[in-house]
Design a protein around this motif. Structure first.
Motif, PDB file in Angstrom:
ATOM      1  N   VAL A 135       0.830  -1.205   0.000  1.00 36.53           N
ATOM      2  CA  VAL A 135       0.000   0.000   0.000  1.00 36.53           C
ATOM      3  C   VAL A 135       0.865   1.256   0.000  1.00 36.53           C
ATOM      4  CG1 VAL A 135      -1.703   1.326   1.311  1.00 36.53           C
ATOM      5  CG2 VAL A 135      -1.910  -1.155   1.161  1.00 36.53           C
ATOM      6  N   TYR A 136       1.904   1.259   0.812  1.00 37.39           N
ATOM      7  CA  TYR A 136       2.780   2.429   0.883  1.00 37.39           C
ATOM      8  C   TYR A 136       3.428   2.715  -0.471  1.00 37.39           C
ATOM      9  CZ  TYR A 136       2.396   1.956   5.976  1.00 37.39           C
ATOM     10  OH  TYR A 136       1.926   1.883   7.255  1.00 37.39           O
ATOM     11  N   SER A 137       3.788   1.663  -1.189  1.00 35.80           N
ATOM     12  CA  SER A 137       4.421   1.847  -2.497  1.00 35.80           C
ATOM     13  C   SER A 137       3.470   2.527  -3.473  1.00 35.80           C
ATOM     14  CB  SER A 137       4.859   0.489  -3.066  1.00 35.80           C
ATOM     15  OG  SER A 137       5.847  -0.097  -2.266  1.00 35.80           O
ATOM     16  N   VAL A 138       2.222   2.073  -3.498  1.00 37.14           N
ATOM     17  CA  VAL A 138       1.262   2.656  -4.434  1.00 37.14           C
ATOM     18  C   VAL A 138       0.860   4.061  -3.995  1.00 37.14           C
ATOM     19  CG1 VAL A 138      -0.920   2.270  -5.642  1.00 37.14           C
ATOM     20  CG2 VAL A 138       0.453   0.319  -4.952  1.00 37.14           C
ATOM     21  N   LEU A 139       0.924   4.332  -2.705  1.00 37.51           N
ATOM     22  CA  LEU A 139       0.620   5.688  -2.234  1.00 37.51           C
ATOM     23  C   LEU A 139       1.581   6.718  -2.817  1.00 37.51           C
ATOM     24  CD1 LEU A 139      -0.357   5.273   1.538  1.00 37.51           C
ATOM     25  CD2 LEU A 139      -1.775   6.226  -0.295  1.00 37.51           C
TER      26      LEU A 139
END
Length: 222
Positions: free
Chosen positions: A148-152
């Protein structure tokens, strides 16, 4: 030209299924025991995942807004944010391929917030109706997750709250098939997605996507 690709975010969600099963698959399967036995599980499972996607979308709107402010106030802000998003895509590929777990450091940082909000979810059990699992999913949508952090970071480089929200919504939709399937009893998917070869193939595809984005960024700035 570097462009935020909603379809790309969707397919990263699908590809990230190998990670989602490990992080959320057990949760999605276990909460079925809190569903009233005389009712169908499908509405509860769907509302849980809808809540999760709503939280992703809210997070995307926040980071998109912050990124938009940065691009307005900082010279060369957009190329910098776009570069960060590519770097995190590479880190995600390494993470899924079990080559480098650097993203786990971010998960540990997010764990501080998670320890404060996760106890709220326990108050919703047992689930009296699908609205309870909707709220439950919205809470678990903030579970510390390197994927999730990567796509954020894509949302961060999207230049607006609306685009950031759409990026994370698209990503959330991509994670839906895997988690819905495992929640409904498709346990045979677990060893397939967790197999080393599956993880390596997905990692290589993510690397290739990062190269394409790097090429587009370079061409867009020349």
């Amino acid at each position: 030209m570097f462009e935020i690709n909603y379809i790309g975010a969707f397919f990263i969600g699908i590809a990230g299924g190998v990670h989602c099963i490990g992080m959320c698959g057990g949760i999605a399967s276990a909460f079925s025991f809190a569903i009233p036995k005389d009712q169908s599980q499908l509405p509860y499972i769907f509302s849980y995942n809808l809540g999760r996607i709503i939280s992703y979308t809210i997070a995307g709107a926040i980071t998109g807004f912050v990124g938009g402010m940065a691009t307005v106030n900082l010279q060369s802000g957009l190329p910098i944010l776009q570069t960060i998003s590519i770097v995190f895509l590479v880190l995600l590929a390494l993470y899924i391929g079990d080559w480098y777990k650097g993203l786990s450091l971010l998960e540990k940082m997010g764990g501080k917030l998670w320890r404060k909000i996760s106890p709220i979810s326990k108050k919703l059990i047992p689930f009296k109706n699908p609205l309870y699992t909707l709220a439950y999913g919205m809470i678990w949508g903030w579970l510390p997750c390197g994927l999730v952090y990567s796509v954020l970071t894509w949302s961060l480089a999207s230049e607006s709250a609306i685009q950031g929200a759409l990026v994370m919504f698209s990503f959330g939709l991509g994670t839906l098939p895997t988690l819905m399937a495992t929640s409904l009893g498709a346990s045979f998917l677990v060893p397939v997605f967790q197999h080393k070869m599956t993880r390596k193939i997905i990692s290589i595809l993510l690397f290739a996507f990062a190269l394409i984005l790097t090429f587009n960024l370079f061409m867009g700035n020349n």
